[in-house]
Enzyme design. Structure first.
Site, PDB file in Angstrom:
ATOM      1  CE  LYS A 152      -3.759  -2.505   0.602  1.00  0.00           C
ATOM      2  NZ  LYS A 152      -4.903  -2.568  -0.284  1.00  0.00           N
ATOM      3  CE  LYS A 178      -5.130 -10.065  -3.257  1.00  0.00           C
ATOM      4  NZ  LYS A 178      -5.249  -8.629  -3.654  1.00  0.00           N
ATOM      5  CG  ASP A 180      -4.463  -3.685  -3.609  1.00  0.00           C
ATOM      6  OD1 ASP A 180      -4.040  -2.926  -2.719  1.00  0.00           O
ATOM      7  OD2 ASP A 180      -5.478  -4.399  -3.465  1.00  0.00           O
ATOM      8  CD  GLU A 181      -8.374  -4.047  -4.979  1.00  0.00           C
ATOM      9  OE1 GLU A 181      -7.703  -4.854  -4.312  1.00  0.00           O
ATOM     10  OE2 GLU A 181      -8.696  -2.928  -4.559  1.00  0.00           O
ATOM     11  CG  HIS A 271      -9.244  -9.136  -5.393  1.00  0.00           C
ATOM     12  ND1 HIS A 271     -10.357  -8.321  -5.376  1.00  0.00           N
ATOM     13  CD2 HIS A 271      -8.463  -8.706  -4.372  1.00  0.00           C
ATOM     14  CE1 HIS A 271     -10.233  -7.438  -4.392  1.00  0.00           C
ATOM     15  NE2 HIS A 271      -9.103  -7.642  -3.771  1.00  0.00           N
ATOM     16  NE  ARG A 272     -15.054 -10.476  -1.139  1.00  0.00           N
ATOM     17  CZ  ARG A 272     -15.928 -10.520  -0.137  1.00  0.00           C
ATOM     18  NH1 ARG A 272     -17.083 -11.154  -0.268  1.00  0.00           N
ATOM     19  NH2 ARG A 272     -15.672  -9.927   1.010  1.00  0.00           N
ATOM     20  CG  HIS A 304     -10.328 -11.976  -1.246  1.00  0.00           C
ATOM     21  ND1 HIS A 304      -9.673 -10.982  -0.576  1.00  0.00           N
ATOM     22  CD2 HIS A 304      -9.453 -12.447  -2.171  1.00  0.00           C
ATOM     23  CE1 HIS A 304      -8.446 -10.842  -1.057  1.00  0.00           C
ATOM     24  NE2 HIS A 304      -8.292 -11.724  -2.043  1.00  0.00           N
ATOM     25  CE  LYS A 311     -10.327  -2.280   2.833  1.00  0.00           C
ATOM     26  NZ  LYS A 311      -9.123  -1.595   2.371  1.00  0.00           N
ATOM     27  CB  SER A 355      -8.205  -9.902   2.776  1.00  0.00           C
ATOM     28  OG  SER A 355      -7.679  -8.699   2.263  1.00  0.00           O
ATOM     29  N   GLY A 357      -9.109  -4.469   6.033  1.00  0.00           N
ATOM     30  CA  GLY A 357      -9.255  -3.713   7.279  1.00  0.00           C
ATOM     31  C   GLY A 357      -8.693  -4.425   8.488  1.00  0.00           C
ATOM     32  CD  GLN A 377      -3.987  -8.175   2.313  1.00  0.00           C
ATOM     33  OE1 GLN A 377      -2.893  -7.636   2.343  1.00  0.00           O
ATOM     34  NE2 GLN A 377      -5.099  -7.537   2.648  1.00  0.00           N
ATOM     35  N   GLY A 380      -2.967  -2.470   4.837  1.00  0.00           N
ATOM     36  CA  GLY A 380      -2.738  -1.327   5.728  1.00  0.00           C
ATOM     37  C   GLY A 380      -2.266  -1.754   7.096  1.00  0.00           C
TER      38      GLY A 380
HETATM   39  C1  CAP Z   1      -7.257  -5.120   1.578  1.00  0.00           C
HETATM   40  C2  CAP Z   1      -7.432  -5.053   0.081  1.00  0.00           C
HETATM   41  C3  CAP Z   1      -8.322  -6.148  -0.438  1.00  0.00           C
HETATM   42  C4  CAP Z   1      -9.607  -6.287   0.320  1.00  0.00           C
HETATM   43  C5  CAP Z   1     -10.709  -6.859  -0.577  1.00  0.00           C
HETATM   44  C6  CAP Z   1      -7.998  -3.716  -0.357  1.00  0.00           C
HETATM   45  O1  CAP Z   1      -6.385  -4.114   1.968  1.00  0.00           O
HETATM   46  O2  CAP Z   1      -6.209  -5.198  -0.583  1.00  0.00           O
HETATM   47  O3  CAP Z   1      -8.566  -5.851  -1.806  1.00  0.00           O
HETATM   48  O4  CAP Z   1      -9.397  -7.203   1.348  1.00  0.00           O
HETATM   49  O5  CAP Z   1     -11.839  -7.079   0.203  1.00  0.00           O
HETATM   50  O6  CAP Z   1      -7.596  -3.296  -1.432  1.00  0.00           O
HETATM   51  O7  CAP Z   1      -8.840  -3.200   0.359  1.00  0.00           O
HETATM   52  P1  CAP Z   1      -6.283  -3.785   3.535  1.00  0.00           P
HETATM   53  P2  CAP Z   1     -12.374  -8.584   0.411  1.00  0.00           P
HETATM   54  O8  CAP Z   1      -5.701  -5.003   4.217  1.00  0.00           O
HETATM   55  O9  CAP Z   1      -5.380  -2.584   3.619  1.00  0.00           O
HETATM   56  O10 CAP Z   1      -7.654  -3.476   4.006  1.00  0.00           O
HETATM   57  O11 CAP Z   1     -11.208  -9.334   0.985  1.00  0.00           O
HETATM   58  O12 CAP Z   1     -13.516  -8.401   1.379  1.00  0.00           O
HETATM   59  O13 CAP Z   1     -12.777  -9.069  -0.929  1.00  0.00           O
HETATM   60 MG    MG Z   2      -6.969  -4.859  -2.522  1.00  0.00          MG
END
Ligand code: CAP
Ligand code: MG
Length: 432
Positions: A152, A178, A180-181, A271-272, A304, A311, A355, A357, A377, A380
């Site tokens: 991040k 990983k 990011d999406e 990733h979703r 996920h 969060k 993952s 928050g 995961q 932050g």
């Molecule tokens: C988490 C994350 C993931 C989320 C996706 C983000 O980062 O990389 O994409 O977990 O949500 O971009 O928010 P943090 P989910 O650890 O900094 O929050 O796992 O619910 O699909």
């Molecule tokens: Mg992400």
């Protein structure tokens, strides 16, 4: 209207080969329940708003859906003859059961909660190549949760900065980096350069730690051909994973990637991103439970499932439902949650990913809720550590090790300054 009621038959006993779908139907004030329910079955199988002569044909009736059960609060069950579908075509299957039905005026809302997949459809799909056991074998890690982190800021850093963060978290004790999406092949961090440099750092970190490390590389691309080319590049460079944004890429892309990953020997991380557009409203949309089942059939190895305390919106029972349906072989019907029974016919299972928050102090809660057969995961929650990414990774690993040993974090932080710094900084705070 259009004989929608003809699609309701409470005397119908579903055949073992039928697909069953549980829906929650909102009925507009001007509509009857029976017509609204029938409209869902009609529009998601063979019918439309007008009465057409073909609805009387025996061969059409054979592939028509039927509402065969209705409960309280708008819950119904619809049976679909399996020959309604092209068994191995997920895009067509969802264009039926999760297609026009969501948009009809005949319902004020519609939630698809769960699907009981018939054997013929399960057998027409590849399922995961590795499954939880196979993924654990890659790392030589038998029991504990696997730990990953996303650099991040999620997008914007240079390739050098990205790869350095990889080195920092791998040497800090985590198993996986990983992407990011929304990181793919941007100018400031081009895909091929990122793969090469990050895997070089991975090799260095492996040598220094003596532990297997890996990297979930996002191959989401403008076209399926380019996605496959990127996956092949990862395999040639010695990577173990292809990550794909399954919803923005589309189901057919996921299946195509799965077919190719069999030859490339790559595991798939799903990733979703985008799911919140349709899975957060309990009265309308397509549940994450159903998405989890779809991606298990399409053949991803990791998915996920939400965290409940993080969060992202994810009610605890929904997180547990998805975990059960993507990890178990046989699942009993859960009448309270309107989740249907399932027999996955020995299709490999999917590693649940918690993952969003999370930070080290929340690890005991997550393990308490989901157990240890999970992937954790922290983005932050690692890179926001007051002393930076490496310290954040050390704190994350220390929090997990303390949890697994049955110790409190208060005890653990006495022997881990990085955990103490994280606890002093965040305490037990969590997103709302
Ligand atoms: C988490 C994350 C993931 C989320 C996706 C983000 O980062 O990389 O994409 O977990 O949500 O971009 O928010 P943090 P989910 O650890 O900094 O929050 O796992 O619910 O699909
Ligand atoms: Mg992400």
């Amino acid at each position: 209207m259009a004989g929608y009621e003809d699609f309701v038959d409470f005397s119908y006993k579903p055949a073992k080969s039928d697909m069953i779908v549980s829906f929650r139907v909102g009925v507009p004030a001007w509509e009857t329940k029976k017509r609204a329910w029938g409209a869902v079955a009609s529009e998601s199988s063979v019918g439309t708003w007008a009465k057409v002569v073909g609805l009387k044909y025996e061969h059409v009736k054979k592939v028509a859906a039927k509402v065969f059960w209705a409960g309280k609060d708008g819950w119904i069950k619809i049976a679909y003859p399996v020959d309604h579908f092209e068994y191995g075509n997920m895009a067509q299957i969802l264009a039926s059961i999760a297609g026009n039905d969501f948009g009809m005026k005949a319902v004020s809302s519609l939630r698809l909660q769960d699907v009981k997949w018939p054997a013929k459809i399960i057998k027409a799909h590849p399922g995961p190549q590795f499954g939880i056991k196979g993924i654990r074998k890659i790392f030589g890690v038998k029991k504990r949760p696997l730990m990953l982190s996303v650099p991040k800021p999620k997008v914007g850093m240079t390739t050098q900065e990205h790869a350095q963060i990889g080195y920092d978290i791998w040497t800090g004790g985590l198993d996986l980096l990983k992407d990011d999406e929304n990181l793919s092949n941007q100018k400031f961090n081009p895909f091929e350069k990122r793969v090469k440099l990050s895997l070089k750092m991975r090799d260095k970190a492996e040598k220094e730690t003596g532990e297997k490390k890996s990297y979930l590389i996002n191959v989401t691309a403008p076209t399926t051909d380019e996605m496959l080319r990127r996956a092949k590049f990862v395999a040639n460079e010695g990577g173990e994973y292809a990550m794909i944004d399954v919803i923005t890429s589309g189901w057919t892309s996921v299946r195509t990637l799965r077919e190719h990953c069999a030859d490339l020997g790559l595991a798939i991380h799903a990733h979703r991103a985008f799911h919140g557009a349709f899975d957060r409203n309990p009265k309308h949309g397509f549940s994450n439970l159903a998405v989890g089942e779809v991606v298990r059939l399409l053949g991803v190895d990791q998915y996920h499932i939400g965290t409940h305390i993080g969060k992202m919106v994810s009610p605890k029972h929904e997180v547990l439902d998805v975990q059960e349906h993507i990890t178990q072989q046989k699942v009993k019907e859960n009448l309270k949650e309107h989740c249907l029974s399932e027999d996955w016919l020995n299709m490999k299972n999917v590693f649940p990913v918690a993952s969003g928050g999370l930070q080290p102090a929340l690890i005991p809660y997550i393990v308490g809720m989901l157990g240890t057969d999970i992937m954790l995961q922290l983005g932050g929650g690692v890179h926001g550590h007051p002393k930076g990414s490496h310290a954040g990774a050390v704190a994350m690993r220390a929090a997990l090790e303390a949890t697994l040993a049955g110790n409190t974090l208060e005890d653990a932080m006495r022997s881990c300054k990085e955990l103490k710094q994280a606890m002093d900084y965040w305490g037990y705070t969590r997103p709302r």
